[in-house]
Design a protein around this motif. Structure first.
Motif, PDB file in Angstrom:
ATOM      1  N   ALA A  90       4.848   1.784  -9.884  1.00 52.78           N
ATOM      2  CA  ALA A  90       6.049   2.353  -9.254  1.00 52.78           C
ATOM      3  C   ALA A  90       6.944   1.289  -8.648  1.00 52.78           C
ATOM      4  CB  ALA A  90       5.641   3.374  -8.192  1.00 52.78           C
ATOM      5  N   THR A  91       6.360   0.158  -8.244  1.00 51.59           N
ATOM      6  CA  THR A  91       7.151  -0.886  -7.583  1.00 51.59           C
ATOM      7  C   THR A  91       7.309  -2.129  -8.445  1.00 51.59           C
ATOM      8  OG1 THR A  91       5.177  -1.743  -6.455  1.00 51.59           O
ATOM      9  CG2 THR A  91       6.459  -0.065  -5.300  1.00 51.59           C
ATOM     10  N   ALA A  92       7.001  -2.018  -9.731  1.00 56.67           N
ATOM     11  CA  ALA A  92       7.166  -3.170 -10.624  1.00 56.67           C
ATOM     12  C   ALA A  92       8.639  -3.541 -10.764  1.00 56.67           C
ATOM     13  CB  ALA A  92       6.567  -2.862 -11.992  1.00 56.67           C
ATOM     14  N   ASP A 118      -8.307   0.751   0.526  1.00 58.41           N
ATOM     15  CA  ASP A 118      -8.750  -0.169   1.568  1.00 58.41           C
ATOM     16  C   ASP A 118      -7.581  -0.689   2.381  1.00 58.41           C
ATOM     17  OD1 ASP A 118      -7.991  -3.017   0.264  1.00 58.41           O
ATOM     18  OD2 ASP A 118      -8.695  -1.639  -1.285  1.00 58.41           O
ATOM     19  N   ALA A 119      -7.919  -1.213   3.570  1.00 54.59           N
ATOM     20  CA  ALA A 119      -6.907  -1.705   4.497  1.00 54.59           C
ATOM     21  C   ALA A 119      -6.135  -2.881   3.908  1.00 54.59           C
ATOM     22  CB  ALA A 119      -7.565  -2.104   5.815  1.00 54.59           C
ATOM     23  N   TYR A 120      -6.824  -3.730   3.140  1.00 57.40           N
ATOM     24  CA  TYR A 120      -6.175  -4.900   2.551  1.00 57.40           C
ATOM     25  C   TYR A 120      -5.002  -4.480   1.661  1.00 57.40           C
ATOM     26  CZ  TYR A 120      -5.339  -8.474  -1.002  1.00 57.40           C
ATOM     27  OH  TYR A 120      -4.742  -9.343  -1.881  1.00 57.40           O
ATOM     28  N   PHE A 121      -5.242  -3.512   0.753  1.00 59.01           N
ATOM     29  CA  PHE A 121      -4.176  -3.122  -0.165  1.00 59.01           C
ATOM     30  C   PHE A 121      -3.069  -2.356   0.554  1.00 59.01           C
ATOM     31  CE2 PHE A 121      -2.113  -0.781  -3.639  1.00 59.01           C
ATOM     32  CZ  PHE A 121      -1.886  -1.836  -4.516  1.00 59.01           C
ATOM     33  N   GLN A 122      -3.419  -1.606   1.599  1.00 56.85           N
ATOM     34  CA  GLN A 122      -2.384  -0.926   2.376  1.00 56.85           C
ATOM     35  C   GLN A 122      -1.439  -1.936   3.008  1.00 56.85           C
ATOM     36  OE1 GLN A 122      -3.889   2.029   5.112  1.00 56.85           O
ATOM     37  NE2 GLN A 122      -5.296   2.857   3.620  1.00 56.85           N
ATOM     38  N   HIS A 123      -1.999  -3.006   3.584  1.00 54.62           N
ATOM     39  CA  HIS A 123      -1.155  -4.058   4.163  1.00 54.62           C
ATOM     40  C   HIS A 123      -0.278  -4.700   3.084  1.00 54.62           C
ATOM     41  CE1 HIS A 123      -2.389  -4.448   8.382  1.00 54.62           C
ATOM     42  NE2 HIS A 123      -3.578  -4.032   7.991  1.00 54.62           N
ATOM     43  N   LYS A 124      -0.883  -4.960   1.943  1.00 51.84           N
ATOM     44  CA  LYS A 124      -0.162  -5.589   0.833  1.00 51.84           C
ATOM     45  C   LYS A 124       0.980  -4.682   0.351  1.00 51.84           C
ATOM     46  CE  LYS A 124      -1.136  -7.654  -3.705  1.00 51.84           C
ATOM     47  NZ  LYS A 124      -2.187  -7.923  -4.718  1.00 51.84           N
ATOM     48  N   SER A 125       0.710  -3.379   0.279  1.00 47.87           N
ATOM     49  CA  SER A 125       1.715  -2.421  -0.165  1.00 47.87           C
ATOM     50  C   SER A 125       2.877  -2.331   0.826  1.00 47.87           C
ATOM     51  CB  SER A 125       1.080  -1.037  -0.342  1.00 47.87           C
ATOM     52  OG  SER A 125       0.032  -1.083  -1.289  1.00 47.87           O
ATOM     53  N   PHE A 126       2.562  -2.266   2.115  1.00 47.35           N
ATOM     54  CA  PHE A 126       3.617  -2.178   3.112  1.00 47.35           C
ATOM     55  C   PHE A 126       4.453  -3.459   3.152  1.00 47.35           C
ATOM     56  CE2 PHE A 126       1.072   1.323   5.110  1.00 47.35           C
ATOM     57  CZ  PHE A 126       2.054   2.294   4.990  1.00 47.35           C
ATOM     58  N   ASP A 127       3.842  -4.599   2.853  1.00 48.73           N
ATOM     59  CA  ASP A 127       4.617  -5.847   2.766  1.00 48.73           C
ATOM     60  C   ASP A 127       5.643  -5.760   1.641  1.00 48.73           C
ATOM     61  OD1 ASP A 127       3.375  -7.060   4.885  1.00 48.73           O
ATOM     62  OD2 ASP A 127       1.931  -8.183   3.671  1.00 48.73           O
ATOM     63  N   ARG A 128       5.237  -5.193   0.505  1.00 42.84           N
ATOM     64  CA  ARG A 128       6.180  -5.045  -0.612  1.00 42.84           C
ATOM     65  C   ARG A 128       7.278  -4.050  -0.255  1.00 42.84           C
ATOM     66  NH1 ARG A 128       4.839  -4.682  -6.993  1.00 42.84           N
ATOM     67  NH2 ARG A 128       4.814  -6.925  -6.623  1.00 42.84           N
ATOM     68  N   ILE A 129       6.919  -2.963   0.441  1.00 44.94           N
ATOM     69  CA  ILE A 129       7.923  -1.984   0.855  1.00 44.94           C
ATOM     70  C   ILE A 129       8.947  -2.637   1.786  1.00 44.94           C
ATOM     71  CG2 ILE A 129       8.296   0.100   2.238  1.00 44.94           C
ATOM     72  CD1 ILE A 129       5.625   1.158   1.153  1.00 44.94           C
ATOM     73  N   ARG A 130       8.471  -3.442   2.735  1.00 46.66           N
ATOM     74  CA  ARG A 130       9.391  -4.131   3.653  1.00 46.66           C
ATOM     75  C   ARG A 130      10.294  -5.099   2.890  1.00 46.66           C
ATOM     76  NH1 ARG A 130       4.486  -4.513   6.642  1.00 46.66           N
ATOM     77  NH2 ARG A 130       4.437  -3.087   8.419  1.00 46.66           N
ATOM     78  N   GLU A 131       9.734  -5.752   1.878  1.00 47.37           N
ATOM     79  CA  GLU A 131      10.521  -6.679   1.063  1.00 47.37           C
ATOM     80  C   GLU A 131      11.627  -5.920   0.330  1.00 47.37           C
ATOM     81  OE1 GLU A 131       9.851  -9.481  -2.885  1.00 47.37           O
ATOM     82  OE2 GLU A 131       8.136  -8.999  -1.605  1.00 47.37           O
ATOM     83  N   PHE A 132      11.307  -4.753  -0.220  1.00 43.42           N
ATOM     84  CA  PHE A 132      12.313  -3.924  -0.885  1.00 43.42           C
ATOM     85  C   PHE A 132      13.392  -3.484   0.094  1.00 43.42           C
ATOM     86  CE2 PHE A 132       9.614  -2.200  -4.682  1.00 43.42           C
ATOM     87  CZ  PHE A 132       9.738  -3.443  -5.287  1.00 43.42           C
ATOM     88  N   ILE A 136       5.459   5.297  10.349  1.00 46.76           N
ATOM     89  CA  ILE A 136       6.780   5.926  10.441  1.00 46.76           C
ATOM     90  C   ILE A 136       7.686   5.121  11.364  1.00 46.76           C
ATOM     91  CG2 ILE A 136       8.042   7.953  11.261  1.00 46.76           C
ATOM     92  CD1 ILE A 136       6.661   8.488   8.637  1.00 46.76           C
ATOM     93  N   GLN A 137       7.182   4.727  12.517  1.00 44.68           N
ATOM     94  CA  GLN A 137       8.031   4.056  13.499  1.00 44.68           C
ATOM     95  C   GLN A 137       8.283   2.593  13.151  1.00 44.68           C
ATOM     96  OE1 GLN A 137       6.689   6.926  17.221  1.00 44.68           O
ATOM     97  NE2 GLN A 137       6.740   4.747  17.515  1.00 44.68           N
ATOM     98  N   THR A 138       7.389   1.988  12.371  1.00 47.73           N
ATOM     99  CA  THR A 138       7.592   0.604  11.955  1.00 47.73           C
ATOM    100  C   THR A 138       8.566   0.505  10.792  1.00 47.73           C
ATOM    101  OG1 THR A 138       5.360  -0.009  12.660  1.00 47.73           O
ATOM    102  CG2 THR A 138       6.447  -1.483  11.119  1.00 47.73           C
ATOM    103  N   LEU A 139       8.417   1.402   9.810  1.00 50.62           N
ATOM    104  CA  LEU A 139       9.207   1.301   8.588  1.00 50.62           C
ATOM    105  C   LEU A 139      10.530   2.056   8.650  1.00 50.62           C
ATOM    106  CD1 LEU A 139       6.361   1.790   5.949  1.00 50.62           C
ATOM    107  CD2 LEU A 139       7.565  -0.334   6.455  1.00 50.62           C
ATOM    108  N   CYS A 140      10.598   3.106   9.460  1.00 50.07           N
ATOM    109  CA  CYS A 140      11.729   4.035   9.369  1.00 50.07           C
ATOM    110  C   CYS A 140      12.706   3.900  10.533  1.00 50.07           C
ATOM    111  CB  CYS A 140      11.219   5.476   9.303  1.00 50.07           C
ATOM    112  SG  CYS A 140      10.093   5.772   7.920  1.00 50.07           S
ATOM    113  N   ASN A 141      13.980   4.160  10.243  1.00 49.05           N
ATOM    114  CA  ASN A 141      14.990   4.226  11.299  1.00 49.05           C
ATOM    115  C   ASN A 141      15.428   5.663  11.561  1.00 49.05           C
ATOM    116  OD1 ASN A 141      16.686   4.721   9.059  1.00 49.05           O
ATOM    117  ND2 ASN A 141      17.227   2.561   8.918  1.00 49.05           N
TER     118      ASN A 141
END
Length: 405
Positions: free
Chosen positions: A158-160, A176-190, A207-212
């Motif tokens: 989905a994020t390729a 796992d927590a590792y991939f969740q962190h990795k995924s959120f890093d890519r979301i922040r980059e986008f 919600i409060q970290t990623l969303c406005n």
């Protein structure tokens, strides 16, 4: 620019008296259904380019149904969705995956459904495989995958390609927590690159970290749309609400919105922060010993009282919380008319910034059990660095250092 517009959207599931009546309804002929159940109704909102929106609500509120209609995998009964951009969506786990095909084959298929040809997918297949990090399983049938492995492949596909709109359902909580962190890093980059985000999650921090902005659904309708902290506070109050309880929203003098809820047998009269000399303070030095004083009034006889507090940062994310149940200091058999003062002493080992305190009066170990009163933004204070070495972050954890050659 408006990327997504939802206008009077609604979804109903209908039961008809016969199969002929059902077929007639497909052609919009006037047929009265035997039963009609509306999952969503009168949903309207718009999202501008670059916004990050969190969709929250209790189970059954209609969150996943809304996302399916936005992505076109489910047709609305009424209303419409207008899109101006390419969507990438991660909805139900494994949705669209063929269990007999390999991860690689499913990646080609899923990316094809997103509008990319085989040549385009082939150019990024190495990146998809590398990001998923499932090794040899990438060329094994998906039916052999764990739920976490399915999530890895689905997110990677989905994020390729960076989409204009990225939609993520609660499937992100799998794995796992590792991939969740990795995924959120890519979301922040986008997000930095201008992608609009629409996310469903029960995770207040996400919600409060990623969303406005956040939208709260309740029984198929939008009941609150606004600042994530205010919406999550209101959501928290709804969860705690019991029979005869109330939820009250107040506008404070500084313009912030305070949410209170509870049945009212006990209530908070005052909350204050005091220094070692017993003087009230608003500005606290890093590491300074302080006392949080909370005055409680009992208005009806209650069998038990537990008081808790939560310190939050400026985004509303929890920094530290505890209550008298965990501290071994709960009170029993309280009478109407009693007034109590609690004093919680601690050192303000916090980073520089603004903090708020939420207070809860309840029974047992959580306000979910019996909520007498929950009050967000009961107190706001600021931490300043007067005498400590320079540091960054939410916590002051001074280290010792040793260097050897």
């Amino acid at each position: 620019m408006t990327l997504l517009s939802v206008n009077n959207l609604g979804k109903a599931y209908r039961t008809y008296g016969s199969e002929w009546q059902r077929i007639a309804s497909w052609f919009y002929l006037p047929v009265t259904p035997k039963e009609e159940h509306w999952v969503l109704r009168h949903i309207s909102f718009s999202i501008r380019a670059g916004e990050a929106i969190g969709i929250v609500g209790q189970n059954g509120a209609g969150k996943s149904t809304l996302l399916k209609m936005i992505t076109g995998t489910l047709q609305p009964t009424e209303g419409c969705v207008q899109l101006n951009g390419r969507i990438a969506a991660i909805l139900e786990l494994g949705m669209g995956f063929n269990p007999e095909l390999t991860g690689r084959q499913n990646a080609y298929h899923a990316a094809g459904l997103m509008g990319f040809n085989a040549e385009q997918v082939g150019q990024v297949m190495g990146e998809i495989e590398a990001f998923a990090e499932i090794g040899e399983y990438f060329d094994e049938p998906v039916r052999t995958y764990s739920s976490g492995m399915q999530m890895r492949v689905a997110f990677s596909v989905a994020t390729a390609f960076r989409p204009e709109i990225l939609i993520v359902d609660e499937a992100m909580s799998v794995g796992d927590a590792y991939f969740q962190h990795k995924s959120f890093d890519r979301i922040r980059e986008f997000q930095k690159q201008g992608t609009t985000l629409l996310i469903v999650s029960h995770d207040r921090g996400a919600i409060q970290t990623l969303c406005n902005r956040a939208i709260l659904l309740e029984r198929g309708t939008v009941i609150k749309d606004g600042n994530p902290e205010e919406v999550m506070d209101f959501y928290n109050a709804i969860i705690a609400e019991k029979e005869n309880a109330k939820v009250e929203v107040r506008q404070l003098e500084d313009g912030s919105v305070q949410t209170c809820s509870g049945t009212g047998e006990a209530s908070v009269e005052s909350v204050g922060l005091y220094n070692a000399e017993g003087a009230p303070i608003e500005f606290v030095s890093v590491g300074e010993p302080v006392s949080l004083r909370i005055v409680v009034r009992i208005s009806s006889d209650i069998p038990e009282l537990v008081i808790g507090y939560m310190i939050k940062d400026r985004l509303g994310q929890p920094v530290f919380g505890t209550n008298t149940h965990h501290l071994g200091c709960k009170l029993e058999t309280l009478r109407a008319g009693e007034t109590l003062e609690y004093r919680f002493g601690f050192s303000a080992n916090l980073g520089v910034g603004s903090y708020s305190v939420a207070v809860a009066l309840h029974t047992a170990d959580s306000h979910i059990s019996c909520n007498y009163e929950w009050r967000d933004l009961a107190l706001v204070f600021n931490v300043v660095n007067v005498s400590k070495e320079a540091f960054v972050g939410l916590a002051w954890i001074p280290p010792t250092v040793e260097c050897r050659r």
